[in-house]
Design an enzyme around this catalytic site. Sequence first.
Site, PDB file in Angstrom:
ATOM      1  N   TYR A  88       0.840  -1.190   0.000  1.00 14.79           N
ATOM      2  CA  TYR A  88       0.000   0.000   0.000  1.00 14.79           C
ATOM      3  C   TYR A  88       0.884   1.251   0.000  1.00 14.79           C
ATOM      4  CZ  TYR A  88      -3.956  -3.046   1.251  1.00 14.79           C
ATOM      5  OH  TYR A  88      -4.931  -4.032   1.260  1.00 14.79           O
ATOM      6  N   SER A 115     -13.458  -4.332   0.058  1.00 12.33           N
ATOM      7  CA  SER A 115     -14.294  -3.596  -0.904  1.00 12.33           C
ATOM      8  C   SER A 115     -15.775  -3.872  -0.674  1.00 12.33           C
ATOM      9  CB  SER A 115     -13.907  -3.943  -2.345  1.00 12.33           C
ATOM     10  OG  SER A 115     -12.665  -3.388  -2.682  1.00 12.33           O
ATOM     11  N   PRO A 116     -16.272  -3.664   0.549  1.00 16.62           N
ATOM     12  CA  PRO A 116     -17.670  -3.989   0.849  1.00 16.62           C
ATOM     13  C   PRO A 116     -18.698  -3.074   0.186  1.00 16.62           C
ATOM     14  CG  PRO A 116     -16.641  -2.889   2.715  1.00 16.62           C
ATOM     15  CD  PRO A 116     -15.550  -3.170   1.733  1.00 16.62           C
ATOM     16  N   GLY A 131     -18.198  -5.201  -9.148  1.00 11.44           N
ATOM     17  CA  GLY A 131     -17.135  -5.562 -10.080  1.00 11.44           C
ATOM     18  C   GLY A 131     -15.798  -5.542  -9.374  1.00 11.44           C
ATOM     19  N   PHE A 132     -14.740  -5.300 -10.151  1.00 11.25           N
ATOM     20  CA  PHE A 132     -13.396  -5.233  -9.579  1.00 11.25           C
ATOM     21  C   PHE A 132     -12.961  -3.779  -9.591  1.00 11.25           C
ATOM     22  CE2 PHE A 132      -8.700  -5.759  -9.646  1.00 11.25           C
ATOM     23  CZ  PHE A 132      -8.562  -6.503  -8.493  1.00 11.25           C
ATOM     24  N   GLU A 169     -14.865  -1.200  -9.910  1.00 13.72           N
ATOM     25  CA  GLU A 169     -15.568  -0.433 -10.950  1.00 13.72           C
ATOM     26  C   GLU A 169     -16.312   0.765 -10.372  1.00 13.72           C
ATOM     27  OE1 GLU A 169     -17.851  -2.792 -13.747  1.00 13.72           O
ATOM     28  OE2 GLU A 169     -16.599  -4.538 -13.290  1.00 13.72           O
TER      29      GLU A 169
END
Length: 305
Positions: A52, A215-216, A220-221, A223
């Site tokens: 990160y 990513s809650p 998509g990934f 998006e």
Amino acid sequence: MRTMKLGSSNLEVPVVSVGCMRINSLEAKEAEHFIQTALEQGANFFDHADIYGGGSCEEIFADAIHMSPTVRENIILQSKCGIRKGMFDFSKDHILQSVDGILQRLNTEYLDILLLHRPDTLVEPEEVAEAFDILESSGKVRHFGVSNQNPMQIQLLQKYVKQPIVANQLQLSITNSTMISSGFNVNMENESAINRDGGILDFCRLQDITIQPWSPFQYGFFEGVFLDNEKFPELNQKINEIAKKYNVSNTTIAIAWLLRHPAKMQPVIGTMNQSRLQDCIKASDITLTREEWYEIFRAAGNILP
């Protein structure tokens, strides 16, 4: 905030984890205020990774929290390693070097949890076992887990690694819920019946491994977010309806949907907005009804057989 046991460990953790992937987007004072807000709300579990910001996020966090022995006693630190430029690397040497770098950047002597980040198909589990033994015996890492792994990959590690795998960080949200929808469509000839992850949801429950949804709010990934998105009118209408009933924001309901699952998940919240973080934390006080959970699931376009 409500707490829970992490996996099979005795480590008591908040039900919401503060993800620090974007902390490098904040100015120094903003980062201080954000972290202070989290701590005031009982959100003392911070998730990192050595990639990160190229490591800068860990350094920024340590400066912002004014890391000291006293501060360290009152927080829970998790970080991840194994991703290198153009490859994944779970070799013994890389794991050990990565942890030393993480500890230096976080200005701490130990991690509460280390996760292996993204599966390495060239993994030699015997080397992972050696690395984990060294890290545990030296006191550098107290608990271990994985990220984005399926049951067979975890079982391969478990054959050699003596430490319990306490967590598995997986992408999961209302709109990215194939690990849930496939369980409804067993023996069906439809798209939702495809088992893409080997039954990881039930496997983690059987093995006492805490799922940490990342990513809650994404669909998509990466998006975009589904909340207040015109692509998901029915879903947002339903979420807003339920949010009004509980007198909370739609953000709160999206996290409450994950927390309602009996798998006892610990969502990783990636926002750097103090208000949104507080909305996420409020979810720990809400238990959706069975009817509300299913209404949200169906409103996302999921069809029950």
